[in-house]
Design an enzyme around this catalytic site. Sequence first.
Site, PDB file in Angstrom:
ATOM      1  N   SER A 214       0.802  -1.311  -0.163  1.00 32.50           N
ATOM      2  CA  SER A 214       0.057   0.001   0.003  1.00 32.50           C
ATOM      3  C   SER A 214       0.861   1.215   0.031  1.00 32.50           C
ATOM      4  CB  SER A 214      -1.033  -0.089   1.242  1.00 32.50           C
ATOM      5  OG  SER A 214      -2.077   0.891   0.872  1.00 32.50           O
ATOM      6  N   ALA A 215       0.801   2.239   1.004  1.00 34.76           N
ATOM      7  CA  ALA A 215       1.616   3.429   1.161  1.00 34.76           C
ATOM      8  C   ALA A 215       3.127   2.797   1.186  1.00 34.76           C
ATOM      9  CB  ALA A 215       1.311   4.297   2.352  1.00 34.76           C
TER      10      ALA A 215
END
EC number: 3.1.1.1
Length: 546
Positions: A214-215
């Site tokens: 994700s991030a």
Amino acid sequence: MFDNYSRESYIFNAGSLGHIKGLTITSHGSPAVHYFGGLPYALPPVGQWRFRVPRRLPKDYRYGTATEPGKFTDGTKICPQPPSSNTPDPSVVSEDCLQLNIWVPAGPPPIHGWPVCFYIHGGFLQVGTSNTKPEDLVSLLNESAFRAIMVLPSYRLNVFGFLASKALAAEASSNGEATGNYGLWDQRLALEWTHENIRLFGGDRSNITVAGYSAGAYSTFQQLAHELFRVPEEKAIIRRVAMFSNSTGVMPKSLQDQQLQCDELLRRLGINLDLSYDEKLASLRAVPHDRLVQAQIGMRISEFRVLADDAFYPLDLMDKINNGEFAKRMKIRGIRLMNGECESEHIMYCRWRTPQESYSAVYQRLLADFSPEVTQKIMEHYCGSSENLPVGYKNWEEFFGRVYANIQVHYLQRGFHNALFTGGLEAGRDVFRYRFERRLDCVAEKIPSEWGVTHLTDIPVWLWGCGYTNGLDDQEKKWLKGWNEGFAVFVNGDEVNWGTKNPKDMRRWRRDGKTDVCEDNSWEDGLKFWKLVNSGHRGTEGKAND
């Protein structure tokens, strides 16, 4: 699953770093992994050092001595952060969080040392932690084909990691420092620490994979881009990257855009906007960290994100991707990419700071992440000149989730991959695409079954049950044996038999448990969207310190 594991104290001579006390996790009575938690990789970013780039540890820094080994049996401190589905215990929250956790397979390393996987946690750059139980990675490192040292760094998040303003830029310029993107600079310094010191733990400093979810995957891309265009090849660290469920993003906000967010924060804190730069910064640094966290809750511009600064983030980066230079440099350095998606990413995304049920609310919510120019393009792409909910969506919440997932994952991955293939990288040799259409049964422990194969559900596939009590069952291990072996071979630096040959090919875990290669049916949509939001940048928006 943990019934077969036990912890034992482990005193380790880390050479020039001194003596440290970690843990040995045994499995069925035999040593499985060694764990060291909370090792500092930088000086504390507190007081006058809040909102500044991280500082290296002194060259003579020692973690402990033979008579008094440093105790590193817990985890890192965690950056202060707003509430989330995984809010950390207050006892482990601290701005002094520039630390990392290390897992080392037990037993003698290979001749050249263990390969290293530097894994960056996710959380929208706003929340998250690098901490997991020391036992959580035993299945991966001792009971699967995967053998590598795992390094999980903590870094600054939200306002602490990504606040930017003209006042901070002026101060940074006078100090000869970069401004903004402190969380990215933290990650970079942790990566450099790993490169400089991992041999002391039996690691191969010339065989480092950067991975993230994700991030953390977005951060992985940022680290790769920075190294390709801001670090000479002879000082390069990254050998390959694994980006799970994220991509390149769009051109980040300018300093002018970020200033609006800083002004909103100052107003919420009761700090006068008419103060001088020095007075504003002194006031900001005097605010207790818990009040800075509280002030973020409910902000209109809620997301503290990457700054287009031209120091960490090259202003012409999208141009370099589109004209093939990014791919060319990857090819020259021999860097390979693993990147893909879950089929229903949007189910999770629509639950992150969900906007109200209106066009204007969605527009404002996207403005929290993206520049006004990009936000306008996105909304016009989907809604045209109308402010009505487009056909095919149940409500604005679903619309937001699907659009956000396309930006974060689905569409921008495809545009990025296309640019890499056009630039000379090869499917199944340099770029390994994948798609999950099934999830593990254990995932229901944290994510409702009715959410399907959404964002986060494949983490225990890659990390072999990490974070879940029951882990993979025997049938799932059989189904996913090839995936685990492929990831292991990738991180080891060997040739991967992924099965994909053409740009549109994706390795897929199907609903029936079998694995095949499918043709991507969203390829053209992704290319169209990429062209809309990530082409035509001139790279002349102005440096952050101007």
